[in-house]
Design an enzyme around this catalytic site. Structure first.
Site, short mmCIF file in Angstrom:
data_model
loop_
_atom_site.label_atom_id
_atom_site.label_comp_id
_atom_site.label_asym_id
_atom_site.label_seq_id
_atom_site.Cartn_x
_atom_site.Cartn_y
_atom_site.Cartn_z
CG LEU A 135 -9.14 1.86 -76.23
CD1 LEU A 135 -9.43 0.96 -77.43
CD2 LEU A 135 -9.59 1.15 -74.94
CG LEU A 243 -8.76 -1.00 -70.96
CD1 LEU A 243 -9.99 -0.23 -71.38
CD2 LEU A 243 -7.65 -0.01 -70.61
CB ALA A 246 -4.27 -1.78 -66.76
CD GLU A 367 -6.00 1.49 -67.25
OE1 GLU A 367 -6.79 0.62 -67.65
OE2 GLU A 367 -4.84 1.62 -67.65
N GLY A 368 -11.15 3.70 -67.27
CA GLY A 368 -12.57 3.70 -66.94
C GLY A 368 -12.82 4.69 -65.83
#
Ligand SMILES: Cc1cc2nc3c(=O)[nH]c(=O)nc-3n(C[C@H](O)[C@H](O)[C@H](O)COP(=O)(O)OP(=O)(O)OC[C@H]3O[C@@H](n4cnc5c(N)ncnc54)[C@H](O)[C@@H]3O)c2cc1C
Length: 388
Positions: A135, A243, A246, A367-368
């Protein structure tokens, strides 16, 4: 007698026998296959992804929470416990399992065609095929909506051009779930990594998550049949839902790195003597240990609450943001604080604490990022989106 931090409030009493049994199995796998080797992997910046995947597959760790296609179909809580135990070994090793199961396999399982599922999922569950999830791009991380990678129609085929960056497992992957902009919006593609025009180069010189394989993917006129598109993935919501899966694992996983750091610091403080007594006997050391134990237990209760909600089908993305933001931030604070208790030994690879702390810097970002999760929570609280 010393009490382990999680025994203080007896969190085991909140688990079923089955959950504890699964935890025990994963703990043994980590003791047997990760702990004896992880320092060498970390120092060399190389990890035997394929060997580990085959080993983890034997106990059903790959796509563990998915149903069918050879996956274990475990509960969200059991999956969380597995992530915790894996990350007590190393965040990079937990990342291998997260990316395989929660990102690559989940994307195919949730959005793929029957043919894509049959082709990839059984082999991925068995550890015979490795997946990655592309991504992030060199110029677009927190803002994937602005991605440059394009997929255009050419007859029945698709042609992909662009590039992805910081992609876990990419250099060893057999299949990449690649997200690209089409005329109809963002779409996902299951891309065999040996397709002409796909190049995956390893990212070197990492100072964090060194026991993990990270790569850059270049897509240069990659021609794919129409059947490579994930038919049910429509728009950015699709990769974002992967996401969320995860990130849920990270809510638990980060606690593993924190627990291992605290165990190490407790043991060390009990045996290290200065001024004629164990450093565990100093009030300042006890304050550090107590604060770390309290945060670890609070984080655990939060993870378990979110896990139970997930198992009831009630978990919402902003709730995962609460867990990811808090548990990674606190795990990093715990690892740093525990590092001080080990003094100079704290910076040695002989002890896992500094490795955990360095790894958690990545976990804080991927993951942010923490900031993005603050913004997600802020939007939920205020009704105003401060980003986008
Ligand atoms: C080891 C590793 C493995 C990874 N594995 C994968 C993978 O498998 N697949 C994948 O797709 N990606 C992966 N990533 C990428 C990761 O998800 C991104 O690094 C992450 O999303 C942040 O993007 P960025 O690094 O481009 O930072 P940027 O988006 O450039 O952010 C830089 C800083 O600006 C802040 N910021 C950005 N926007 C805002 C805003 N609106 N308000 C306030 N602050 C803001 C961020 O919080 C951050 O502090 C991995 C990263 C690492 C380090």
């Amino acid at each position: 007698m010393t009490t382990r931090p999680l025994d203080l409030i007896d969190v085991d009493a909140l688990h079923s026998e089955e959950e504890l049994a699964i935890r025990g199995v994963v703990r043994r796998v980590v003791d047997d296959h990760v702990r004896p080797n992880v320092v060498e992997w970390y120092e060399q910046g190389q990890v035997p992804v394929r060997d580990l995947a085959l080993e983890f597959a034997k106990v059903g760790l790959l796509g563990m929470h998915l149903h069918g296609y050879g996956c274990a179909g475990a509960s969200a809580v059991a999956y969380g416990l597995a992530c915790l135990e894996l990350e007590a070994g190393d965040s990079g090793v937990r990342s291998l399992v997260s990316v395989q199961g929660s990102l690559a396999m989940y994307a195919i399982w949730k959005f793929g065609s029957d043919e894509q599922k049959d082709e990839w999922l059984p082999r991925m569950a068995a550890g015979e095929a490795i997946g990655c999830f592309g991504l992030t791009e060199p110029d677009h991380g927190s803002d994937p909506a602005s991605m440059k990678t394009r997929a255009r129609r050419d007859g029945d085929d698709w042609v992909l051009d662009g590039g992805k960056m910081w992609i876990t497992n990419a250099p060893v992957a057999d299949v990449g779930v690649i997200w690209a902009r089409t005329e109809e919006g963002i779409s996902g593609f299951a891309v065999p990594m040996d397709t002409p025009g796909v190049t995956a180069r390893e990212v070197h010189h990492k100072l964090s998550l060194r026991a993990s394989c990270t790569g850059e993917i270049v897509l240069d006129g990659v021609r794919l049949p129409a059947s490579a598109q994930l038919p049910l993935a429509r728009g950015l919501k699709a990769p974002l839902s992967c996401l969320t899966e995860a990130r849920y694992g990270i809510v638990w996983g980060a606690l593993g790195a924190a627990r291992d750091s605290l165990h190490t610091a407790l043991d060390y403080a009990g045996s290290r003597e200065q001024f004629g007594r164990p450093i565990a006997g100093f009030q300042l050391t006890q304050a550090k240990l107590a604060d770390a134990a309290v945060e670890l237990q609070k984080g655990y209760l939060l993870a378990l609450h979110l896990g139970r909600r997930a198992d009831r089908g009630e978990l919402r993305p902003e709730q995962v943001s609460v867990g990811k933001l808090n548990n990674v931030r606190e795990a990093l604070a715990i690892a740093r604080q525990c590092r001080t208790i080990l003094g100079a030994n704290g910076i040695s690879a002989e002890y896992p604490v500094m490795r955990h702390a360095a790894n958690l810097e990545t976990v804080l970002t991927y993951e942010g990022t923490s900031e993005i999760h603050q913004l997600v929570i802020g939007q939920k609280l205020t009704g105003i989106a401060a980003f986008g």
